[in-house]
Motif scaffolding. Sequence first.
Motif, PDB file in Angstrom:
ATOM      1  N   GLU A  53       0.830  -1.206   0.000  1.00 16.18           N
ATOM      2  CA  GLU A  53       0.000   0.000   0.000  1.00 16.18           C
ATOM      3  C   GLU A  53       0.866   1.258   0.000  1.00 16.18           C
ATOM      4  OE1 GLU A  53      -3.757   1.925   2.536  1.00 16.18           O
ATOM      5  OE2 GLU A  53      -2.790   0.072   3.212  1.00 16.18           O
ATOM      6  N   VAL A  54       1.948   1.251   0.791  1.00 12.67           N
ATOM      7  CA  VAL A  54       2.869   2.403   0.836  1.00 12.67           C
ATOM      8  C   VAL A  54       3.538   2.601  -0.523  1.00 12.67           C
ATOM      9  CG1 VAL A  54       5.020   3.265   1.843  1.00 12.67           C
ATOM     10  CG2 VAL A  54       3.257   2.250   3.324  1.00 12.67           C
ATOM     11  N   LEU A  55       4.036   1.503  -1.126  1.00 11.83           N
ATOM     12  CA  LEU A  55       4.729   1.597  -2.423  1.00 11.83           C
ATOM     13  C   LEU A  55       3.801   2.103  -3.515  1.00 11.83           C
ATOM     14  CD1 LEU A  55       6.861  -1.693  -2.329  1.00 11.83           C
ATOM     15  CD2 LEU A  55       7.641   0.652  -1.925  1.00 11.83           C
ATOM     16  N   VAL A  56       2.542   1.652  -3.503  1.00 11.14           N
ATOM     17  CA  VAL A  56       1.569   2.120  -4.513  1.00 11.14           C
ATOM     18  C   VAL A  56       1.308   3.602  -4.335  1.00 11.14           C
ATOM     19  CG1 VAL A  56      -0.843   1.957  -5.246  1.00 11.14           C
ATOM     20  CG2 VAL A  56       0.486  -0.129  -4.849  1.00 11.14           C
ATOM     21  N   GLU A  57       1.153   4.030  -3.098  1.00 11.76           N
ATOM     22  CA  GLU A  57       0.865   5.439  -2.820  1.00 11.76           C
ATOM     23  C   GLU A  57       2.012   6.339  -3.275  1.00 11.76           C
ATOM     24  OE1 GLU A  57      -1.607   8.470  -1.696  1.00 11.76           O
ATOM     25  OE2 GLU A  57      -2.078   6.315  -1.668  1.00 11.76           O
ATOM     26  N   LEU A  58       3.254   5.833  -3.163  1.00 11.93           N
ATOM     27  CA  LEU A  58       4.430   6.621  -3.560  1.00 11.93           C
ATOM     28  C   LEU A  58       4.813   6.402  -5.017  1.00 11.93           C
ATOM     29  CD1 LEU A  58       6.635   6.028  -0.385  1.00 11.93           C
ATOM     30  CD2 LEU A  58       5.387   8.110  -0.978  1.00 11.93           C
ATOM     31  N   GLY A  59       4.109   5.524  -5.710  1.00 13.16           N
ATOM     32  CA  GLY A  59       4.440   5.226  -7.101  1.00 13.16           C
ATOM     33  C   GLY A  59       5.732   4.453  -7.244  1.00 13.16           C
ATOM     34  N   MET A  60       6.105   3.673  -6.267  1.00 12.94           N
ATOM     35  CA  MET A  60       7.381   2.968  -6.267  1.00 12.94           C
ATOM     36  C   MET A  60       7.209   1.444  -6.350  1.00 12.94           C
ATOM     37  SD  MET A  60       9.356   5.150  -3.292  1.00 12.94           S
ATOM     38  CE  MET A  60      10.848   4.171  -3.455  1.00 12.94           C
ATOM     39  N   LEU A  61       6.011   0.965  -6.699  1.00 14.00           N
ATOM     40  CA  LEU A  61       5.774  -0.468  -6.704  1.00 14.00           C
ATOM     41  C   LEU A  61       6.664  -1.188  -7.707  1.00 14.00           C
ATOM     42  CD1 LEU A  61       4.100  -2.730  -5.460  1.00 14.00           C
ATOM     43  CD2 LEU A  61       2.409  -2.394  -7.271  1.00 14.00           C
ATOM     44  N   GLU A  62       6.861  -0.564  -8.898  1.00 12.71           N
ATOM     45  CA  GLU A  62       7.668  -1.225  -9.926  1.00 12.71           C
ATOM     46  C   GLU A  62       9.137  -1.304  -9.521  1.00 12.71           C
ATOM     47  OE1 GLU A  62       7.162   0.298 -13.802  1.00 12.71           O
ATOM     48  OE2 GLU A  62       4.985   0.058 -13.818  1.00 12.71           O
TER      49      GLU A  62
ATOM     50  N   SER B  56      10.524  -0.882  -6.279  1.00 16.76           N
ATOM     51  CA  SER B  56      10.842  -1.477  -4.977  1.00 16.76           C
ATOM     52  C   SER B  56       9.979  -2.685  -4.629  1.00 16.76           C
ATOM     53  CB  SER B  56      10.691  -0.431  -3.857  1.00 16.76           C
ATOM     54  OG  SER B  56      11.551   0.663  -4.085  1.00 16.76           O
ATOM     55  N   GLY B  57       8.944  -2.918  -5.434  1.00 14.87           N
ATOM     56  CA  GLY B  57       8.024  -4.020  -5.122  1.00 14.87           C
ATOM     57  C   GLY B  57       8.686  -5.373  -5.166  1.00 14.87           C
ATOM     58  N   SER B  58       9.657  -5.538  -6.088  1.00 13.08           N
ATOM     59  CA  SER B  58      10.314  -6.840  -6.209  1.00 13.08           C
ATOM     60  C   SER B  58      11.099  -7.184  -4.950  1.00 13.08           C
ATOM     61  CB  SER B  58      11.239  -6.848  -7.422  1.00 13.08           C
ATOM     62  OG  SER B  58      12.207  -5.805  -7.300  1.00 13.08           O
ATOM     63  N   LEU B  59      11.706  -6.164  -4.332  1.00 10.78           N
ATOM     64  CA  LEU B  59      12.452  -6.399  -3.096  1.00 10.78           C
ATOM     65  C   LEU B  59      11.509  -6.827  -1.973  1.00 10.78           C
ATOM     66  CD1 LEU B  59      14.987  -6.273  -1.321  1.00 10.78           C
ATOM     67  CD2 LEU B  59      14.534  -3.808  -1.003  1.00 10.78           C
ATOM     68  N   ALA B  60      10.392  -6.128  -1.856  1.00  5.37           N
ATOM     69  CA  ALA B  60       9.429  -6.453  -0.800  1.00  5.37           C
ATOM     70  C   ALA B  60       8.867  -7.857  -0.992  1.00  5.37           C
ATOM     71  CB  ALA B  60       8.295  -5.433  -0.777  1.00  5.37           C
ATOM     72  N   SER B  61       8.488  -8.178  -2.242  1.00  6.62           N
ATOM     73  CA  SER B  61       7.909  -9.501  -2.489  1.00  6.62           C
ATOM     74  C   SER B  61       8.945 -10.602  -2.291  1.00  6.62           C
ATOM     75  CB  SER B  61       7.318  -9.572  -3.902  1.00  6.62           C
ATOM     76  OG  SER B  61       8.334  -9.376  -4.870  1.00  6.62           O
ATOM     77  N   ALA B  62      10.206 -10.307  -2.654  1.00 10.83           N
ATOM     78  CA  ALA B  62      11.261 -11.305  -2.474  1.00 10.83           C
ATOM     79  C   ALA B  62      11.462 -11.615  -0.991  1.00 10.83           C
ATOM     80  CB  ALA B  62      12.557 -10.811  -3.099  1.00 10.83           C
ATOM     81  N   GLU B  63      11.485 -10.556  -0.166  1.00 10.28           N
ATOM     82  CA  GLU B  63      11.646 -10.778   1.266  1.00 10.28           C
ATOM     83  C   GLU B  63      10.447 -11.524   1.847  1.00 10.28           C
ATOM     84  OE1 GLU B  63      12.751  -7.657   3.777  1.00 10.28           O
ATOM     85  OE2 GLU B  63      14.626  -7.173   2.728  1.00 10.28           O
ATOM     86  N   TYR B  64       9.262 -11.194   1.321  1.00  9.63           N
ATOM     87  CA  TYR B  64       8.044 -11.861   1.790  1.00  9.63           C
ATOM     88  C   TYR B  64       8.086 -13.355   1.463  1.00  9.63           C
ATOM     89  CZ  TYR B  64       3.097 -13.016   2.233  1.00  9.63           C
ATOM     90  OH  TYR B  64       1.908 -13.599   2.578  1.00  9.63           O
ATOM     91  N   VAL B  65       8.493 -13.654   0.216  1.00  6.42           N
ATOM     92  CA  VAL B  65       8.599 -15.057  -0.195  1.00  6.42           C
ATOM     93  C   VAL B  65       9.661 -15.768   0.628  1.00  6.42           C
ATOM     94  CG1 VAL B  65       9.237 -16.601  -2.091  1.00  6.42           C
ATOM     95  CG2 VAL B  65       7.729 -14.647  -2.512  1.00  6.42           C
ATOM     96  N   LYS B  66      10.759 -15.059   0.895  1.00  3.26           N
ATOM     97  CA  LYS B  66      11.832 -15.647   1.707  1.00  3.26           C
ATOM     98  C   LYS B  66      11.324 -16.004   3.105  1.00  3.26           C
ATOM     99  CE  LYS B  66      16.448 -14.641   3.504  1.00  3.26           C
ATOM    100  NZ  LYS B  66      17.508 -13.613   3.604  1.00  3.26           N
ATOM    101  N   ASP B  67      10.557 -15.090   3.684  1.00  2.00           N
ATOM    102  CA  ASP B  67       9.993 -15.365   5.008  1.00  2.00           C
ATOM    103  C   ASP B  67       9.078 -16.584   4.976  1.00  2.00           C
ATOM    104  OD1 ASP B  67      11.319 -13.318   6.209  1.00  2.00           O
ATOM    105  OD2 ASP B  67       9.628 -11.920   6.202  1.00  2.00           O
TER     106      ASP B  67
END
Length: 674
Positions: A168-177, A179-190
Amino acid sequence: MRTISVISLGENTLHSVVEQLRRYLGEEVDVRGFSVERGFDETFDDDIVVLTGDTIYRLVYERVQTAKKVIIARRALRYEFIEPLLSINDNEHVLLVNDTEDSCAEAIDQLRRHGFDSFTYHPYYPGMSDYAPCSVAITPGEPHLIPKRVQGVIDIGTRQVDITTITEVLVELGMLETSGSLASAEYVKDIMNVTKQLSSLNQRLDYSNFLNMTILDKFPKALLFCGEAGEITYFNEKMTHIFHEREMREFGIQDLFGEDFDLTEAYSERDHIVHVRDKTLITSVEKIEDHEQVITYLLEIENYDTFQQVDRELRKKMKSSTYTAQYNFEHLHTRNGAMKEMIGLARKMARGQSTILIQGESGTGKEILAQSIHNESARSKRPFVAVNLAALSSSILESELFGYESGAFTGAHKGGKKGLFEEAHTGTIFMDEIGDAPLELQVKLLRVLQEGAVRKVGGTEQIPVDVRIIAATNKDLEQQVRDGSFREDLYYRLNILPIETIPIRERREDISPLLQYYLNHYAEEEVYDLSQYLDEGAISFLENHPWPGNVRELMNVVEYIVNMRSVSGKLSYDELPAYLKREGASSQGLKKVVQSSGLSEEEEVLFMIYRKFGIGRRKIVEGLRQKGVYIGEGKVKSIIYSLKDKGWIEVNKGVRGCTITEEGRTYIKEHVNG
């Protein structure tokens, strides 16, 4: 540069969330942190304000109104701290330690939403002097706040912002493309780390749990596990036929079995009998211990009706003789006081050798009573021969009872045949419907009773027989004697030990248990409650039905219910047999007539005696019914005693029965006829 302000209650949570956001947002966004614990005076107009919980929003509501976007963070447990939580026993009392009351409530809610809802949580925060004594404490990164007396400490660390809030934060800042891969990668890692950590445990537990649950559900008895205080921890599928699942999840043992139920007392008995909601249950309690500490109590519960059914089937298979009595007094199910007195009287009669005359309405269990008397007597190991005198034509009754010689009549077997009296030698012969015996047969029966010998049809020899005679009828033999359709001398020979069965309408407390007993008899499953087959309307109707056919009619209705019930449904009142509903409607009409007659029950009986020159109790009942007055035979008996005590009637032995006195006539003229 765009800015984000993070606001939390405490410093530990603040540092963790700020660090996490900076890792995803890098240098492009200025992430600032503020805590209520440290205090601040700012009014926030950032691009985004991230609050670490609903409590924060209520505290800083006015200060964040100028922010472009306010996000209340959703937070999750960190995977590396999950395993210690799994080691805590279900229903354990744990202390949840955090910096404030609100943060305690928030952490408890979070743990429950993550599936850790089997613990009993007790909040603890600085300033509390009184708190629940617990051996285990859980804290989200505040171990220094835990009371020293608590030995077991599980620090689940500061909860992280979950992937949905990061997105939600990344979408609001327009940074999903970017920084989103880093967030999803960490999520998958967890997720992968959690999976690795739990997979071996799950592999061992899944099969074990499945196997255990299957075994418990397939177990032939209902099973229930509970703690020493009576709190229920587990139950198998068969228990849901006795109690609703919701009841067992919400209540304890004594709520279900009654305040008098004691686990220790039940454990000391081999089989503990419990009466619950018109059901009789056999409970066996086992104590499961580890190092002399009670882990749980196991209750094995069996329906008493089913237990008796199995016992009865085994007894049937063990008996090979043709002439046997299958029933005993244990088959006469009752909670009625008068019925219990009748059974007690029958037990006394069983000890003797004299002839017994059982009188009662059709379907009241006269043959079951006769068999019970036989099985209680000294002749129990000898033959029990039953014959229904109304079921055989008068032309063959004599040959059936007394036997015949070869060539005695056309069609007679070569070599002749033993009669039923000979078959019953040294045992008991039960002559049902004795009131239907033809007069010519009554003469020969009288001779057998007087001489203790029979003579076969076509024979001349007197054959001695040693039999005990139990006769039964649903007719008023006293009236038949007066009418000349039954021999007086035979009546007195039979009526040495008289006993009367009780119609089911006069023992209404037995109706529900009998319905359930016969449901278990006819159904191909164990029935714990009438509601498994009937809705409330049908149950109420059957419990209040007059049952003119008594237990025999009740058995037929239960067999109808078992056959007509759908797979998933319950029979309603509308689906009951039409004749049954007509009987019910007729009964209601009779009750209205009684209520509108203007006479009391005592006056109705007195008036009936007044109109007759000598009348027996059974005839009084029949006469009242013809008038539309519905009074049971047991009630009439007590009224007769009351009228005798008042001096209004005389009660005579023999065929005269009850007669009215002058005092009774005077009362009738002044209060009834007048």
